[in-house]
Scaffold this motif. Structure first.
Motif, short mmCIF file in Angstrom:
data_model
loop_
_atom_site.label_atom_id
_atom_site.label_comp_id
_atom_site.label_asym_id
_atom_site.label_seq_id
_atom_site.Cartn_x
_atom_site.Cartn_y
_atom_site.Cartn_z
N LEU A 30 -3.77 3.86 2.40
CA LEU A 30 -3.41 2.58 1.78
C LEU A 30 -2.68 2.76 0.47
O LEU A 30 -1.88 1.91 0.07
CB LEU A 30 -4.66 1.71 1.59
CG LEU A 30 -5.29 1.20 2.87
CD1 LEU A 30 -6.60 0.50 2.59
CD2 LEU A 30 -4.35 0.28 3.63
N GLN A 31 -2.90 3.87 -0.19
CA GLN A 31 -2.21 4.12 -1.46
C GLN A 31 -0.71 4.37 -1.24
O GLN A 31 0.05 4.38 -2.20
CB GLN A 31 -2.87 5.29 -2.20
CG GLN A 31 -4.22 4.91 -2.76
CD GLN A 31 -5.07 6.09 -3.20
OE1 GLN A 31 -4.81 7.24 -2.82
NE2 GLN A 31 -6.09 5.81 -3.97
N GLN A 32 -0.28 4.52 0.01
CA GLN A 32 1.14 4.67 0.33
C GLN A 32 1.89 3.34 0.26
O GLN A 32 3.11 3.31 0.27
CB GLN A 32 1.32 5.23 1.74
CG GLN A 32 0.78 6.61 1.95
CD GLN A 32 0.90 7.00 3.42
OE1 GLN A 32 1.97 6.84 4.01
NE2 GLN A 32 -0.17 7.48 4.00
N ILE A 33 1.16 2.21 0.23
CA ILE A 33 1.80 0.89 0.19
C ILE A 33 2.33 0.68 -1.22
O ILE A 33 1.57 0.56 -2.17
CB ILE A 33 0.81 -0.23 0.58
CG1 ILE A 33 0.30 -0.01 2.01
CG2 ILE A 33 1.47 -1.60 0.44
CD1 ILE A 33 -0.81 -0.95 2.43
N GLY A 34 3.64 0.67 -1.34
CA GLY A 34 4.28 0.58 -2.65
C GLY A 34 3.83 -0.61 -3.47
O GLY A 34 3.60 -0.50 -4.67
N ALA A 35 3.66 -1.77 -2.83
CA ALA A 35 3.26 -2.98 -3.56
C ALA A 35 1.87 -2.82 -4.17
O ALA A 35 1.58 -3.40 -5.21
CB ALA A 35 3.28 -4.20 -2.63
N LEU A 36 1.02 -2.03 -3.55
CA LEU A 36 -0.31 -1.79 -4.11
C LEU A 36 -0.26 -0.70 -5.17
O LEU A 36 -1.00 -0.74 -6.16
CB LEU A 36 -1.31 -1.41 -3.02
CG LEU A 36 -1.66 -2.51 -2.03
CD1 LEU A 36 -2.61 -2.00 -0.96
CD2 LEU A 36 -2.24 -3.72 -2.72
N ALA A 37 0.60 0.27 -4.98
CA ALA A 37 0.71 1.38 -5.93
C ALA A 37 1.15 0.89 -7.31
O ALA A 37 0.70 1.42 -8.33
CB ALA A 37 1.66 2.45 -5.40
N VAL A 38 2.01 -0.11 -7.35
CA VAL A 38 2.52 -0.60 -8.64
C VAL A 38 1.72 -1.79 -9.18
O VAL A 38 1.93 -2.20 -10.31
CB VAL A 38 4.02 -0.98 -8.55
CG1 VAL A 38 4.86 0.22 -8.19
CG2 VAL A 38 4.25 -2.13 -7.58
N ASN A 39 0.81 -2.32 -8.39
CA ASN A 39 0.00 -3.46 -8.82
C ASN A 39 -1.14 -2.94 -9.70
O ASN A 39 -1.87 -2.04 -9.29
CB ASN A 39 -0.56 -4.18 -7.59
CG ASN A 39 -1.27 -5.47 -7.93
OD1 ASN A 39 -2.04 -5.54 -8.87
ND2 ASN A 39 -1.01 -6.48 -7.13
N PRO A 40 -1.32 -3.49 -10.91
CA PRO A 40 -2.40 -3.00 -11.77
C PRO A 40 -3.79 -3.16 -11.14
O PRO A 40 -4.70 -2.41 -11.45
CB PRO A 40 -2.30 -3.86 -13.04
CG PRO A 40 -1.19 -4.80 -12.85
CD PRO A 40 -0.53 -4.54 -11.54
N LEU A 41 -3.93 -4.11 -10.22
CA LEU A 41 -5.20 -4.29 -9.52
C LEU A 41 -5.19 -3.65 -8.14
O LEU A 41 -6.06 -3.92 -7.32
CB LEU A 41 -5.53 -5.79 -9.40
CG LEU A 41 -5.75 -6.53 -10.72
CD1 LEU A 41 -6.01 -8.00 -10.47
CD2 LEU A 41 -6.89 -5.90 -11.51
N GLY A 42 -4.21 -2.79 -7.89
CA GLY A 42 -4.06 -2.15 -6.58
C GLY A 42 -5.31 -1.44 -6.11
O GLY A 42 -5.71 -1.58 -4.95
#
Length: 175
Positions: A30-42
């Motif tokens: 899941l850490q490969q999802i770019g939108a989550l990687a850059v989200n401070p609450l990812g």
């Protein structure tokens, strides 16, 4: 896009993230999802895929969490039957999901300390610790209608009633 087409795209995305073809996803996947990687609450969002300490999420679990981020469309505004569950992407479910990102100890309240932890994640080093504490304290005080020093879900929902949650809570997961 129809629900069927959306599910097919999500399944393809799930399979792409499951690079070892295990049939489930781990935190690393899941850490490969770019939108989550850059989200401070990812990291908090990723945690929500793994309730009760689970270490893997299957496709239905993947879809269940991501459904909270699906935009509300005309389909979502139709009248539901009395026995029909509220859609995952309804305003109230989006708020419940957001609330649990703050309520770390799962006691049904957001304390000043929990608010402070989220603020630290969101602003990083740009603000002093003293300023963060002041912001967290003021935020909790403004939302705390019953004066118990914490924010309940109802107080949280009320404080965000003018915010366009439907638009703010969307993450681009599909490629």
């Amino acid at each position: 896009m129809s629900v069927h087409a959306c599910l097919l795209r999500l399944h393809r995305r799930f399979q792409n993230l499951d690079s070892n073809k295990k049939g489930y996803l781990s935190r690393v996947d899941l850490q490969q999802i770019g939108a989550l990687a850059v989200n401070p609450l990812g990291d908090r969002i990723i945690d929500s895929f793994f309730p009760e300490g689970n270490l893997r999420v299957d496709f239905p679990g993947f879809v269940r969490v991501l459904a909270h981020f699906r935009p509300v469309d005309d389909e979502g505004t139709r009248t539901r039957g009395p026995d029909e569950p509220e859609p995952f992407n309804s305003r109230m479910n989006k708020l419940r999901f957001a609330f649990q990102l703050y309520d770390l100890d799962r006691d049904g309240k957001i304390s000043q300390q929990e608010m402070l932890q989220v603020l630290r994640l969101m602003v990083g080093v740009q603000v002093t610790e003293e300023q963060l504490e002041s912001i967290a304290d003021r935020t909790v005080q403004e939302a705390d209608d019953d004066g118990d020093g914490a924010v309940s879900f109802l107080e949280f929902a009320k404080s965000l009633e003018k915010m366009d949650i439907e638009q703010k809570m969307s993450i681009r997961i599909l490629k």
